[in-house]
Structure formats: structure tokens, C-alpha cells
Design an enzyme around this catalytic site. Sequence first.
Site, PDB file in Angstrom:
ATOM      1  N   ASN A 152     -10.360 -34.897 -26.028  1.00 51.16           N
ATOM      2  CA  ASN A 152     -11.696 -35.397 -25.674  1.00 51.16           C
ATOM      3  C   ASN A 152     -12.525 -35.521 -26.952  1.00 51.16           C
ATOM      4  OD1 ASN A 152     -14.437 -35.517 -25.004  1.00 51.16           O
ATOM      5  ND2 ASN A 152     -14.232 -34.226 -23.196  1.00 51.16           N
ATOM      6  N   CYS A 179     -21.146 -36.798 -24.451  1.00 57.57           N
ATOM      7  CA  CYS A 179     -20.033 -37.571 -23.893  1.00 57.57           C
ATOM      8  C   CYS A 179     -20.495 -38.898 -23.305  1.00 57.57           C
ATOM      9  CB  CYS A 179     -19.303 -36.753 -22.839  1.00 57.57           C
ATOM     10  SG  CYS A 179     -18.488 -35.334 -23.579  1.00 57.57           S
ATOM     11  N   HIS A 195     -14.700 -42.002 -19.504  1.00 61.94           N
ATOM     12  CA  HIS A 195     -14.762 -41.081 -20.635  1.00 61.94           C
ATOM     13  C   HIS A 195     -13.617 -40.085 -20.476  1.00 61.94           C
ATOM     14  CE1 HIS A 195     -15.841 -37.845 -23.229  1.00 61.94           C
ATOM     15  NE2 HIS A 195     -16.169 -37.049 -22.230  1.00 61.94           N
TER      16      HIS A 195
HETATM   17  N1  COA Z   1      -5.177 -21.029 -22.061  1.00 65.31           N
HETATM   18  C1  COA Z   1      -4.779 -20.139 -21.145  1.00 65.31           C
HETATM   19  N2  COA Z   1      -5.600 -19.602 -20.224  1.00 65.31           N
HETATM   20  C2  COA Z   1      -6.881 -19.996 -20.238  1.00 65.31           C
HETATM   21  C3  COA Z   1      -7.374 -20.923 -21.175  1.00 65.31           C
HETATM   22  C4  COA Z   1      -6.470 -21.451 -22.106  1.00 65.31           C
HETATM   23  N3  COA Z   1      -6.820 -22.363 -23.029  1.00 65.31           N
HETATM   24  N4  COA Z   1      -8.680 -21.126 -20.940  1.00 65.31           N
HETATM   25  C5  COA Z   1      -9.002 -20.357 -19.901  1.00 65.31           C
HETATM   26  N5  COA Z   1      -7.922 -19.655 -19.468  1.00 65.31           N
HETATM   27  C6  COA Z   1      -7.818 -18.700 -18.386  1.00 65.31           C
HETATM   28  C7  COA Z   1      -9.127 -18.054 -18.033  1.00 65.31           C
HETATM   29  O1  COA Z   1      -9.424 -16.997 -18.929  1.00 65.31           O
HETATM   30  C8  COA Z   1      -8.881 -17.595 -16.643  1.00 65.31           C
HETATM   31  O2  COA Z   1      -8.131 -16.415 -16.680  1.00 65.31           O
HETATM   32  P1  COA Z   1      -8.368 -15.252 -15.589  1.00 65.31           P
HETATM   33  O3  COA Z   1      -8.052 -15.887 -14.258  1.00 65.31           O
HETATM   34  O4  COA Z   1      -7.411 -14.208 -16.021  1.00 65.31           O
HETATM   35  O5  COA Z   1      -9.812 -14.883 -15.721  1.00 65.31           O
HETATM   36  C9  COA Z   1      -7.972 -18.685 -16.061  1.00 65.31           C
HETATM   37  O6  COA Z   1      -7.419 -19.366 -17.193  1.00 65.31           O
HETATM   38  C10 COA Z   1      -8.699 -19.649 -15.194  1.00 65.31           C
HETATM   39  O7  COA Z   1      -9.934 -19.988 -15.833  1.00 65.31           O
HETATM   40  P2  COA Z   1     -10.861 -21.080 -15.305  1.00 65.31           P
HETATM   41  O8  COA Z   1     -11.972 -21.297 -16.305  1.00 65.31           O
HETATM   42  O9  COA Z   1     -11.231 -20.795 -13.882  1.00 65.31           O
HETATM   43  O10 COA Z   1      -9.841 -22.292 -15.358  1.00 65.31           O
HETATM   44  P3  COA Z   1      -9.992 -23.706 -14.752  1.00 65.31           P
HETATM   45  O11 COA Z   1      -8.902 -23.941 -13.812  1.00 65.31           O
HETATM   46  O12 COA Z   1     -11.395 -24.008 -14.342  1.00 65.31           O
HETATM   47  O13 COA Z   1      -9.703 -24.576 -16.062  1.00 65.31           O
HETATM   48  C11 COA Z   1     -10.907 -25.944 -17.591  1.00 65.31           C
HETATM   49  C12 COA Z   1     -10.562 -24.525 -17.165  1.00 65.31           C
HETATM   50  C13 COA Z   1     -11.822 -25.868 -18.781  1.00 65.31           C
HETATM   51  C14 COA Z   1      -9.620 -26.655 -17.983  1.00 65.31           C
HETATM   52  C15 COA Z   1     -11.567 -26.649 -16.374  1.00 65.31           C
HETATM   53  O14 COA Z   1     -12.654 -25.883 -15.905  1.00 65.31           O
HETATM   54  C16 COA Z   1     -12.026 -27.996 -16.679  1.00 65.31           C
HETATM   55  O15 COA Z   1     -11.241 -28.894 -16.865  1.00 65.31           O
HETATM   56  N6  COA Z   1     -13.360 -28.238 -16.726  1.00 65.31           N
HETATM   57  C17 COA Z   1     -13.934 -29.481 -17.114  1.00 65.31           C
HETATM   58  C18 COA Z   1     -13.931 -29.533 -18.597  1.00 65.31           C
HETATM   59  C19 COA Z   1     -14.296 -30.875 -19.138  1.00 65.31           C
HETATM   60  O16 COA Z   1     -13.956 -31.887 -18.600  1.00 65.31           O
HETATM   61  N7  COA Z   1     -15.001 -30.865 -20.237  1.00 65.31           N
HETATM   62  C20 COA Z   1     -15.404 -32.046 -20.881  1.00 65.31           C
HETATM   63  C21 COA Z   1     -16.735 -32.444 -20.412  1.00 65.31           C
HETATM   64  S1  COA Z   1     -17.182 -33.962 -21.117  1.00 65.31           S
END
Ligand code: COA
Length: 331
Positions: free
Chosen positions: A288, A114, A258
Site C-alpha cells: 500500500n 490514501c 486504492h
Molecule cells: N503478523 C502476525 N500476527 C499479527 C500481525 C502480523 N503482521 N499483525 C497483527 N497480528 C496479530 C495480532 O497481534 C493479533 O494477535 P492476538 O489474537 O494474539 O491478539 C492477531 O494477529 C489478530 O489481530 P487483528 O488486528 O485482529 O487482525 P486482523 O484480522 O484485523 O488483521 C489487519 C489486521 C491490519 C490486516 C486488518 O485489520 C486490516 O486489513 N485492516 C485494514 C488495514 C488497511 O487497509 N489499511 C490501509 C488503510 S488505507
Amino acid sequence: MIKSKITGLGRYLPERVVTNNEISTMMDTNHGWIVERTGIEERRWFTPGKETVNSMAAEASKMAIKDAGISTEEIDFIIFATITPDYFLPGNGVLLQRELGLQGIGALDVRNACSGFIYALSIADQFIKTGMYGSILVVGAEIQSSALDKSDRGRSSAVIFADGAGAAIVQASNGEEGILSTHLHADGDYAEELYVRDPGSSRKTRISEELIEEGGFNLFMNGNAVFKHAIVKFHEVIMEALDANGYKPEQLDLLIPHQANLRISQFIQERLKLPDHKVYNNIMKLGNTTAATIPIAMSEAKDSGRLSSGNLVCLAAFGSGFAWGSALLRF
Ligand code: COA
């Protein structure tokens, strides 16, 4: 002193639009969850047989060359940022060089995910400032959709990553405008928090049923760890760029982060107290696209009038590695 100036910008987006509703037919997710957590409403995925990383990069490059008003032959060097190359070997730089008919000039691949475009831009800046090259083509292009685990197991990253290409022409300039400074960082302690493990070269076999079953060929992301570090490092590296040049956040005309996740961009915007019109986001429509997000966003911002000559612009990125960086420029 010679400065490096971005004189042309271009982009290519795959034609296929993938909505959150379409993604919901592949895995257990829904439009509401995706929009709330990531801000993404739709993204572009490539069509196999129609688009490649190289074909998208070539289209973006041709647009950037036209925008710069130069001839293709004026390009002295190519820097290609991608972590999803068309071949495992050789890199995409040489493929783009061949496609553009520039056989003989140097072509370098950059694999900083990224942050790849910022790293590539910084390399171009050094080559230009030393007088080694006069015109460099810097590209970020990715096909992430074919590395995504589209089952429930991969749903947290499958909804985020997408495909596309952006390009910039960087040229020597004697004026006030140009790149003021670039700032690059990395911390390999977090290498496995966002990675594609296979095909790893140090295994007995690079590919097997077992390795495929383990999911090592798919992109793995620890979303919470990425989020936690991103919001700190984005802010730090933007402030580093501003401090290095004696500017305050309110003096910025445009921040192009980004496009990791809309929540991350909004968090940084709030901390810097920037109004909406000073932060460029397009993740809602494009997802992304890793190394391609910044040049795509710059190209769009220029075409829509949000990025104009003389603007003070900060580019910043954070991602796999972890690696992060920024560039401050007088556009
Ligand atoms: N749809 C529905 N539910 C989902 C899901 C999806 N696509 N992906 C994960 N979940 C669920 C999980 O399984 C979890 O369920 P549970 O509570 O029953 O275990 C719940 O949602 C919360 O998961 P969590 O991983 O804690 O969610 P979060 O609030 O952290 O959101 C991201 C997940 C990935 C959106 C978040 O962590 C994020 O934005 N991270 C940064 C990612 C990023 O910027 N990446 C690019 C880097 S360059």
C-alpha cells in the site's frame, strides 16, 4: 463544455524489493499471515541516499509527460499528493517544480493520505473546467517505510505500507472522454484511527527522547476500525459516482480501488458483482503506497492493455482522516 482528461500516466517504483520473509526477520510475523490478511507478497522500500519522494515523483512525472506527448513547458500547475514529504516545510510541489525546471508556475500540496490522489484529481478537474489551467501535473508519491515501526509493536501496519510514485497529466478536452464526476468525503471523528502524531506543532518541544519512545513518529493504525469503515465507504462512494452519471456497476470496464488491502478490494468486488478482469489489483507485489497506489495502478493498467481509450473507469479510495472519494471517467 470543457472536460478534464487524463492524457498521460507514469510511475516509479523503488528498486529494493522487500519480501514477507525479509520482513519476518525484523518482527514477529510470517509470509502466511501477511498473505492471508492482506494479500501482500512483497513490496518496494526506498534506498536512503538513492531515492527521495521528489526523485521518485520526478521520474513518474517524466514518464507521464512522455506518455501524454507534451513538452514539460506545457504544464501550467502542479498538484502533489503526499503525507510523507521530503521536508516538513516547504511542501513537495515546489521541489518537483524546481526539478522539472518549471519555476514560476503554481504548486500545491495535498495531504489527504490514501485519498490524496482522488482529492488532487478533483482539484485539477475544477481548475480545468473553469478554464484557469489547460495542463496540470497530478502526482501521488510516498516514502512510508521510514515511518514504520519495524518492531513487533508496529507489525500490523509495517507489513502493509510501502513506497512508490505515480503521476498523471490532466488536460482540457472538448470530446466525450474525460472525468465525468468526482466525489469527496471525510469524517474527522476518526482522525486518530490512522495517523502519525508527531512532530506535532502544538507541543512544548517537537522532538524529544520521550516522544520517540512513545512511538508518535511512527504510523499508528487501528486495523479493525479501518477495515470496518473502508468496506462500507468504498461501496457507497463508488455507487455515488455511478448513480450521479446514470450507470450500473456492470457497465464499468475497470474499477481501480486504492490498494489498501486485497481483502478490502475483494469485498468490494463481490458486493458489486464484478468479474476479476474488471478490478485492478497490484497490492500483491507493491503493498500500500498511500497516495501513489491509484496513479501507479492506472499507469500499469494502461501499459498492460487493461485500461484503454473509451473505457468507463471508476477510481475510489479510503484512508486516514477518515477521508474517502471516487472519480468516474471515460478514459
Ligand atoms: N503478523 C502476525 N500476527 C499479527 C500481525 C502480523 N503482521 N499483525 C497483527 N497480528 C496479530 C495480532 O497481534 C493479533 O494477535 P492476538 O489474537 O494474539 O491478539 C492477531 O494477529 C489478530 O489481530 P487483528 O488486528 O485482529 O487482525 P486482523 O484480522 O484485523 O488483521 C489487519 C489486521 C491490519 C490486516 C486488518 O485489520 C486490516 O486489513 N485492516 C485494514 C488495514 C488497511 O487497509 N489499511 C490501509 C488503510 S488505507
